[in-house]
Motif scaffolding. Structure first.
Motif, PDB file in Angstrom:
ATOM      1  N   ARG A 253      42.628  11.949  23.380  1.00 50.82           N
ATOM      2  CA  ARG A 253      43.867  11.308  23.826  1.00 50.82           C
ATOM      3  C   ARG A 253      44.624  12.221  24.785  1.00 50.82           C
ATOM      4  N   MET A 254      44.988  11.687  25.941  1.00 45.50           N
ATOM      5  CA  MET A 254      45.678  12.465  26.955  1.00 45.50           C
ATOM      6  C   MET A 254      47.024  12.972  26.462  1.00 45.50           C
ATOM      7  N   LYS A 255      47.723  12.188  25.656  1.00 43.76           N
ATOM      8  CA  LYS A 255      49.044  12.636  25.208  1.00 43.76           C
ATOM      9  C   LYS A 255      48.941  13.855  24.305  1.00 43.76           C
ATOM     10  N   LYS A 284      46.947   9.273  38.217  1.00 39.62           N
ATOM     11  CA  LYS A 284      46.633   7.980  37.610  1.00 39.62           C
ATOM     12  C   LYS A 284      45.233   7.499  37.973  1.00 39.62           C
ATOM     13  N   ASN A 285      44.724   6.643  37.134  1.00 39.26           N
ATOM     14  CA  ASN A 285      43.460   5.967  37.404  1.00 39.26           C
ATOM     15  C   ASN A 285      43.684   4.954  38.531  1.00 39.26           C
ATOM     16  N   ASP A 288      43.544   1.500  37.285  1.00 41.45           N
ATOM     17  CA  ASP A 288      44.533   1.118  36.274  1.00 41.45           C
ATOM     18  C   ASP A 288      45.651   2.161  36.303  1.00 41.45           C
ATOM     19  N   ARG A 289      46.707   1.852  37.038  1.00 44.42           N
ATOM     20  CA  ARG A 289      47.782   2.806  37.248  1.00 44.42           C
ATOM     21  C   ARG A 289      48.535   3.140  35.974  1.00 44.42           C
ATOM     22  N   ARG A 290      48.294   2.409  34.915  1.00 45.29           N
ATOM     23  CA  ARG A 290      48.951   2.706  33.641  1.00 45.29           C
ATOM     24  C   ARG A 290      48.285   3.881  32.934  1.00 45.29           C
ATOM     25  N   GLN A 291      47.079   4.211  33.367  1.00 47.13           N
ATOM     26  CA  GLN A 291      46.302   5.252  32.696  1.00 47.13           C
ATOM     27  C   GLN A 291      46.395   6.583  33.442  1.00 47.13           C
ATOM     28  N   THR A 292      46.809   7.622  32.716  1.00 51.14           N
ATOM     29  CA  THR A 292      46.852   8.969  33.269  1.00 51.14           C
ATOM     30  C   THR A 292      45.510   9.649  32.995  1.00 51.14           C
ATOM     31  N   VAL A 293      44.829  10.085  34.052  1.00 58.04           N
ATOM     32  CA  VAL A 293      43.501  10.697  33.896  1.00 58.04           C
ATOM     33  C   VAL A 293      43.552  12.217  34.008  1.00 58.04           C
TER      34      VAL A 293
END
Length: 362
Positions: A253-255, A284-285, A288-293
């Motif tokens: 998990r990134m968080k 961001k991906n 999917d800009r909601r996802q932090t990669v």
């Protein structure tokens, strides 16, 4: 070899970091029983100065007393072993550096007593019993660390114990008398760094005060590689490759990863190493800009840390000059007309495999 020592009283808070070896993700801060059962030899990837290495850590099997009987347990070198190794090196720079005969060669190590180790560990708020210190020494002298580069027929690998050899009295005797002298030889990569002046002075006291394992790992890397630390030259890194190359590793998990980085940086800020207002840029991906990669960081030094870096730079210049002078003297005395490359400083890489045969021979 004596260039490794720091005998000036004004340098009492300092020790030396070692090229490549100290950056390796060689300690195991946490591991599940499932991971151990799956593969007892841990394999990690590591990149430094553009060179990719593979690191393998094989655990030690040590004996513990339980209910009056001995049982064998498997242990990886962890935070305890890291602290003991730091103190051993501190004792070495303070005048306890020594040589041990090994056939026609000599290995570099440190003289110490268990009481010395315990006293210094306690002084830096890392308290262990004599039995725990002895077990840590046992783990370090039995665990194997293999570092390799390349693949297939082009693969170069080097393997050695964290402490290549260890001379101590019987465990029972030492628990009764902790003042008897012991001797431990350093890992071959550490010995190679000492011989070739691939080390750098850093603030040992601050390092030992940092309670975060990841924060301490950050600090040693910053101390060794951030030689031009300033507000105009921030320390820059990305979360994913940094954690992948660290002993902590990358969480699913990134968080959780972001939290680990923030806690480590906060620990550094509390020790007046970095300013508390570092920059974070979320990557961001694209799909999917909601996802932090990934996350890009910029960290800025305090004035205190910058001054210590400048002092380390000055010390390194002195070491460089004295090493060059020693080379000239050696060339005149033993090899007139030729150059001596045995004391060359870092050439901009930490590819020790270029000198693999020299390491093995020495």
């Amino acid at each position: 070899m004596r260039l490794f020592e720091l005998m000036d009283p004004s340098e009492s808070d300092y020790s030396n970091t070692v090229e490549l070896y100290d950056a390796l993700p060689k300690y195991v801060w946490s591991i599940t029983e499932e991971e151990v059962r799956k593969n007892r030899v841990l394999t990690r990837s590591f990149k430094s100065r553009g060179v990719v290495y593979q690191v393998k850590i094989k655990p030690a099997v040590v004996e513990r007393k339980k209910g009056g009987e001995s049982e064998s347990v498997m242990l990886y070198p962890g935070s305890r072993e890291e602290m003991v190794e730091e103190v051993l090196r501190k004792l070495a720079v303070n005048g306890n550096l020594g040589l041990a005969a090994d056939g026609n060669n000599h290995t570099i190590g440190v003289y110490f007593t268990v009481n010395q180790l315990r006293k210094e560990l306690a002084r830096t708020n890392h308290t262990y019993s004599a039995s725990e210190v002895l077990e840590a020494l046992d783990v370090m002298s039995s665990s194997l660390l293999e570092v390799s580069q390349g693949k297939g027929s082009d693969r170069d690998a080097y393997r050695g114990n964290f402490l290549s050899s260890l001379a101590v009295r019987r465990r029972e005797a030492y628990l009764e008398d902790g003042t008897a002298k012991c001797f431990a030889t350093f890992h071959p990569l550490v010995q190679h760094a000492i011989r070739t002046q691939q080390f750098r002075m850093y603030d040992y006291s601050t390092s030992m005060n940092i309670r975060s394992d990841l924060g301490r790992y950050f600090f040693k890397r910053m101390s060794h590689y951030w030689a031009q630390a300033s507000l105009d030259n921030p320390y820059q890194f990305k979360l994913v490759p940094f954690l992948e190359s660290s002993p902590r590793g990358l969480s699913p998990r990134m968080k959780d990863n972001m939290r680990a980085i923030r806690l480590a940086l906060t620990a550094l800020a509390e020790e007046d190493v970095i300013l508390p207002n570092w920059n974070e840029t979320m990557i961001k991906n694209p799909q999917d800009r909601r996802q932090t990669v990934d996350v890009a960081y910029e960290v800025f030094p305090t004035e205190s840390f910058r001054k210590k870096v400048m002092r380390a730079n000055k010390k390194q210049s002195v070491v460089t000059g004295r090493a060059a002078l020693n080379d000239v003297r050696s060339a005149i005395a033993h090899q007139p007309g030729s150059s001596n490359s045995g004391s060359s400083l870092d050439n901009g890489t930490d590819n020790v495999f270029d000198d693999l045969e020299n390491v093995a021979a020495n």
